[in-house]
Structure formats: C-alpha cells, structure tokens
Design a protein around this motif. Structure first.
Motif, PDB file in Angstrom:
ATOM      1  N   LEU A  92       0.832  -1.207   0.000  1.00 55.24           N
ATOM      2  CA  LEU A  92       0.000   0.000   0.000  1.00 55.24           C
ATOM      3  C   LEU A  92       0.870   1.262   0.000  1.00 55.24           C
ATOM      4  O   LEU A  92       0.611   2.206  -0.745  1.00 55.24           O
ATOM      5  N   LEU A  93       1.904   1.279   0.831  1.00 53.07           N
ATOM      6  CA  LEU A  93       2.785   2.437   0.891  1.00 53.07           C
ATOM      7  C   LEU A  93       3.501   2.671  -0.439  1.00 53.07           C
ATOM      8  O   LEU A  93       3.754   3.810  -0.836  1.00 53.07           O
ATOM      9  N   LEU A 137       0.899   4.416  -2.850  1.00 51.55           N
ATOM     10  CA  LEU A 137       0.403   5.757  -2.526  1.00 51.55           C
ATOM     11  C   LEU A 137       0.928   6.856  -3.441  1.00 51.55           C
ATOM     12  O   LEU A 137       0.143   7.685  -3.914  1.00 51.55           O
ATOM     13  N   ASN A 187      -1.218   9.667  -5.877  1.00 51.00           N
ATOM     14  CA  ASN A 187      -1.142  11.001  -5.280  1.00 51.00           C
ATOM     15  C   ASN A 187      -1.636  10.992  -3.838  1.00 51.00           C
ATOM     16  O   ASN A 187      -2.279  11.929  -3.382  1.00 51.00           O
ATOM     17  N   GLY A 188      -1.326   9.914  -3.139  1.00 53.66           N
ATOM     18  CA  GLY A 188      -1.719   9.790  -1.745  1.00 53.66           C
ATOM     19  C   GLY A 188      -0.524   9.964  -0.832  1.00 53.66           C
ATOM     20  O   GLY A 188       0.619   9.960  -1.263  1.00 53.66           O
ATOM     21  N   ARG A 189      -0.786  10.122   0.433  1.00 55.54           N
ATOM     22  CA  ARG A 189       0.284  10.248   1.414  1.00 55.54           C
ATOM     23  C   ARG A 189      -0.228   9.751   2.759  1.00 55.54           C
ATOM     24  O   ARG A 189      -1.424   9.694   3.005  1.00 55.54           O
ATOM     25  N   VAL A 190       0.710   9.436   3.618  1.00 55.18           N
ATOM     26  CA  VAL A 190       0.373   8.985   4.963  1.00 55.18           C
ATOM     27  C   VAL A 190       0.272  10.223   5.851  1.00 55.18           C
ATOM     28  O   VAL A 190       1.162  11.067   5.865  1.00 55.18           O
TER      29      VAL A 190
END
Length: 79
Positions: free
Chosen positions: A17-18, A21, A25-28
């Motif tokens: 998943l990481l 991301l 265009n996702g981030r934690v």
C-alpha cells in the motif's frame, strides 16, 4: 481530498500500500491519536530536563553567542 482510515493485516500488505500511494497522489497522514502520544512524550521529556536543570550549567546562550560569533562582511555590502 478525503481522509481514509485503513486496517491492514500483514506488514507485506502495508508495504504494498505504501508503495502504491505516490502513484495515486496519496500520502500517509499521522493520526491525531499518534500526534497526541508524541506530544505527551515530548512534554514528559521536557519536564524531566527542566527538573534536571542541566541547561543552567552551560550559562547564558546569548552571552556565548556574543563571545564566539565572528561576523563577516556580507558580499556586495561596503562598511
């Protein structure tokens, strides 16, 4: 923008998943609970350091700066 909470069962799935991301265009984003835990931990350490009064052994930081700092002329500026 939406914020999602995701539960993952295995470390392998978490790594997958990481890795995905950035492509999405996702981030934690750290959870508010985790941020609060870190804040409380920091405050506990700061209180302990204040009680030890170790910083006082080093004297006045402003005085140290005045004694050791050597200013140099800035480029393009005449005195």
């Amino acid at each position: 923008m939406e914020v999602l909470t995701i539960e993952i069962d295995t470390p392998e799935d978490k790594q997958l998943l990481l890795a995905l991301l950035p492509k999405l265009n996702g981030r934690v984003v750290m959870s508010p609970q985790k941020m609060d835990e870190r804040k409380q931990s920091f405050l506990a350490i700061a209180r302990e350091l204040a009680q030890l009064r170790t910083a006082e052994k080093y004297g006045d930081p402003s005085e140290w700066q005045r004694e050791t700092r050597q200013d140099r002329p800035l480029a393009g500026r005449e005195e």
